[in-house]
Design an enzyme around this catalytic site. Structure first.
Site, PDB file in Angstrom:
ATOM      1  N   ARG A  26       0.810  -1.218   0.000  1.00  0.00           N
ATOM      2  CA  ARG A  26       0.000   0.000   0.000  1.00  0.00           C
ATOM      3  C   ARG A  26       0.847   1.274   0.000  1.00  0.00           C
ATOM      4  O   ARG A  26       0.331   2.352  -0.259  1.00  0.00           O
ATOM      5  CB  ARG A  26      -0.927   0.032   1.216  1.00  0.00           C
ATOM      6  N   ARG A  75     -10.871   8.637   1.975  1.00  0.00           N
ATOM      7  CA  ARG A  75     -10.193   7.445   1.455  1.00  0.00           C
ATOM      8  C   ARG A  75      -9.376   7.775   0.203  1.00  0.00           C
ATOM      9  O   ARG A  75      -8.271   7.260   0.019  1.00  0.00           O
ATOM     10  CB  ARG A  75     -11.221   6.354   1.124  1.00  0.00           C
TER      11      ARG A  75
END
Length: 230
Positions: free
Chosen positions: A103, A188
């Site tokens: 990530r 997000r």
């Protein structure tokens, strides 16, 4: 029979390992599903990785379980170790898809170390590209069936259910996730940008980053990825 022959040939040739990178709502999960239906990939996500390790009941699995029961976040070091164990499984020799990992840049660097330890190839990094406005439409209009998981979208006439609130496939009830709203998306999305920009540059410099257009539907996205696999 023909499909089994194709899968056997693919297994013998080995598939290229894949890392999928995509913003929220870009279709990463759908692409994974499409690939798994056609090719003998092993799908690896962080959540599944930890659950699988806990199910084994070994020392690492017990440690993960203890941390989860205590409400603690599993450390990056433990995730790395679980991933290393997973990639050492012969089932991964024919190719695997990393979904949601790495990530960020730190994880990407550690993943290189894991590849060296396990003797695996990096393969291809696929970035699914979609404009932010389209992502907003996808997220805010997205509904899922509680029973079979089929996804619908109220902002897309082609993806609306025939009967409002009911699944076309199983007649199950449709629901919207609590974080499928504009405010949650903005948070997000910004997190995604902050963490993945260095990650994207990292893989671009390695020459393994491939950008595919995710705005024309999942079948078009799959077609683009399949061309890269050949």
């Amino acid at each position: 029979m023909f499909q089994e022959i194709i899968r056997k040939v693919i297994r013998e040739d080995n598939m290229k390992n894949l890392i999928l990178i995509a913003a929220p709502g870009a279709g990463k999960g759908t692409l994974s599903k499409d690939l798994l239906e056609k090719y003998p990939y092993v799908h690896i996500s962080t959540g599944d990785l930890l659950r699988e390790q806990v199910a084994k009941g070994d020392e690492l699995g017990k440690k993960i379980h203890e941390m989860q029961m205590a409400g603690k976040l599993v450390s990056s070091e433990i995730v790395y170790k679980a991933l290393e164990y997973k990639l050492s499984d012969p089932a991964c020799d024919n190719g695997y898809i990393l979904d949601g990992f790495p990530r960020n840049l730190e994880q990407a660097i550690e993943y290189d170390n894991i590849l060296e330890k396990t003797g695996k190839d990096l393969g291809l990094v696929i970035l699914i590209n979609i404009e932010k406005n389209e992502l907003i439409d996808r997220i805010t209009g997205r509904y899922m069936c509680k029973d079979c998981g089929t996804i619908y979208n109220m902002n897309n006439p082609e993806m609306k259910p025939k009967v409002n609130g009911k699944c076309d496939k199983c007649n199950g009830e449709l629901y919207q996730r609590s974080d499928d709203n504009l405010e949650a998306f903005e948070t997000r999305y910004q997190t995604y940008l902050d963490s993945t920009e260095p990650l994207i540059n990292f893989y671009k410099e390695k020459g393994v980053l491939h950008i595919v257009d995710g705005s024309k539907g999942h079948l078009y996205t799959l077609e683009q990825v399949e061309k890269l696999l050949k």
